[in-house]
Enzyme design. Sequence first.
Site, PDB file in Angstrom:
ATOM      1  N   GLY A  12       0.801  -1.341  -0.064  1.00 52.00           N
ATOM      2  CA  GLY A  12      -0.110   0.139  -0.073  1.00 52.00           C
ATOM      3  C   GLY A  12       0.707   1.099  -0.048  1.00 52.00           C
ATOM      4  N   GLY A  13       1.951   1.175  -0.403  1.00 56.70           N
ATOM      5  CA  GLY A  13       2.742   2.220  -0.747  1.00 56.70           C
ATOM      6  C   GLY A  13       3.303   2.996   0.534  1.00 56.70           C
ATOM      7  N   SER A  45       4.855  -5.527  -2.565  1.00 57.00           N
ATOM      8  CA  SER A  45       4.959  -3.988  -2.707  1.00 57.00           C
ATOM      9  C   SER A  45       5.610  -3.314  -1.481  1.00 57.00           C
ATOM     10  CB  SER A  45       3.530  -3.461  -3.021  1.00 57.00           C
ATOM     11  OG  SER A  45       3.786  -2.157  -3.711  1.00 57.00           O
TER      12      SER A  45
END
Length: 591
Positions: free
Chosen positions: A170-171, A253
């Site tokens: 989720g960055g 991610s």
Amino acid sequence: MQNNPPSPLPTAPQTLWRRIVTRPWVLTFFVAVVVGLALLVGLAIGLIVVNENGHGDGAKASDPRIPRANLGYATYRGTLVGDRRDVAQYLGMRYARAPVGDLRFRKPLDPEVRQGREVKADAFGPACLGISAPYPNDAQDEDCLYANVWAPANATVESKLPVWLFIQGGGYTVNANANWNGIQVVQHSGNSIIFVSFNYRVGLWGFLASERVRADGDLNVGLLDQRLMMRWVRRHIAQFGGDPDHVVIHGASAGAGSVALHLLAHGGNATDPESGEKLFAGAVGESVFFPAQPFLDELEWQFDLVLQRTGCDDKNKEAIACLRGLSTEVLQAANFPAPFPGGPDMPIDLFFWTPCIDGELLRDLPYTLFEKGQFINVPVMMGGTTDEGTVFAVNAATQDEMVKFLQSNYPRLSEFNTSAILERYPQLDSLPNHNIWFPSTARAYGETTFICPGAHILNSYVRHLNSSKAWGYRYDVHDDDLIAAGLGVPHVFSSWAILGPESESGPMGGPRSYYTYNAGVVPIMMDYWISFVRTLDPSRTRYMDTPVWQSWGQADRRLLVQTGNVSIELMPDDQGDRCAFWGTLAPIMRQ
Ligand SMILES: *[C@@H]1O[C@H](CO)[C@@H](O)[C@H](O)[C@H]1NC(C)=O
Ligand SMILES: *[C@@H]1O[C@H](CO)[C@@H](O)[C@H](O)[C@H]1NC(C)=O
Ligand SMILES: *[C@@H]1O[C@H](CO)[C@@H](O)[C@H](O)[C@H]1NC(C)=O
Ligand SMILES: *[C@@H]1O[C@H](CO)[C@@H](O)[C@H](O)[C@H]1NC(C)=O
Ligand SMILES: *[C@@H]1O[C@H](CO)[C@@H](O)[C@H](O)[C@H]1NC(C)=O
């Protein structure tokens, strides 16, 4: 008198006992009282089962089919799930104290003790507040440090099963996979592993950075949440049947970026200074995310911006105390992006707040630390999809737009640097629905932000450790809809194969192709991952007829996963050259 041994019991109870056993009506009365009391106690326990918000329900706690875990600070009551009811699911367990009020911008603390109460663990806790999200918000809150466990229903404290600790992405600004579940992986493992997931603070709440935060709080608290979670797993996972000495961390991610940062934490010291323990035995990065991760002194402007946005920039106010005094609503209203200094335009919204180089947890830039060999020596798997950049890249029509996009996200790139980039990323074949410079922009962004960081980590394991326990992969499974949309094989498209298409809780599940022509790839990916979780080697219990996943080695070997075909390829020389080029830019880009 010496001949008479002392009576073991005082006379009165003996008399009572004799009366009970010799007079049937007394016995009946006694039994009735005992049974009645037991019923009352049972009912009382049943009535004080609560959820994390303190709401009671009427269910009986004494039902032995209900899975429970006594963690000392609370006893959690799970549910049996899966088509065979063979998985014990515990959702929304508090793993840290609510990080609110005076605990804002501080490292997380252990949860408070909730004595004598059984806590329902049958619903996900709120996710942490994401960037630009409205507040109040049904799914997100400031009180968000909750964990979830899926364990075989028959596991016991003696089982010592391998543990898969999933760090969602989720960055660093949202919790992207807060409601994914581990039912499919536990079942697919033949009920031989435990799966754990959790939320951690993100955005302004997790990564607000300034010397002023350091002086009266902690930096990178989102990463500290993750580390507290790892200690929680060590301390408590045996209660669910897990082996605290056999924990594999797997991130997707920004979760994969986090895995990389934990490999580097405290100069790559395997012993966590807080607990004196080794927190994990293996590490997996799925689409390793390296945004610009600036040094602390380069982020004071961002902190000042938050002060301005909240009215805490008044010279008469103590900044941190002012921020801690704000309501969740007011502070969340300041949780949105702005252009980076020197950047021509807004960065990708999601990537505004990031971990910072604080000199302690992170002693230097990630690329540099891997380069120097300052990382933990555990078996690692790293890789990503073919087209990591497509869901992020601007739809560039010109080279100028491509350059502007790259500089907006990496504002320290000079003109000199961007012309060197353009030389290496000439115009590529066009993609459906996109302008002509989109493919080059997507490739450049995907390689610099995801693919090359993963390769750099693997190269570092080989160069410094000659490690044969470093594995790389490229996920190239085509979904017709995504190909038609011009997105190729996008970022983390592998997740539905690794965790199962139904792991994304909700009515839809994963993309349709995973239920039809790509269904065959699910057990293949899942088995490589489960094999790594169980044996720290992806090939030991791999899926039938799939190849041995050879390690990265000097040749940059990687597993290539395609629809209907799994093979080993070498990273192509031209991609290796571009990665070497990005390696020279990484210190400038703050990666
Ligand atoms: C739990 O059940 C699985 C099959 O579902 C079995 O393979 C395993 O041995 C059982 N474990 C224990 C501890 O009974
Ligand atoms: C690693 O951390 C532990 C715990 O803080 C410490 O005792 C040890 O000296 C450190 N090792 C190195 C090489 O710095
Ligand atoms: C990037 O730009 C800086 C400043 O112009 C320069 O010093 C550096 O050599 C450049 N690096 C590359 C790889 O182009
Ligand atoms: C590296 O490891 C391989 C096998 O794992 C071995 O054949 C080779 O000699 C090693 N090289 C060095 C420099 O240690
Ligand atoms: C599978 O991949 C290998 C290596 O790229 C290739 O040689 C082979 O032809 C492929 N097989 C199929 C059925 O696509």
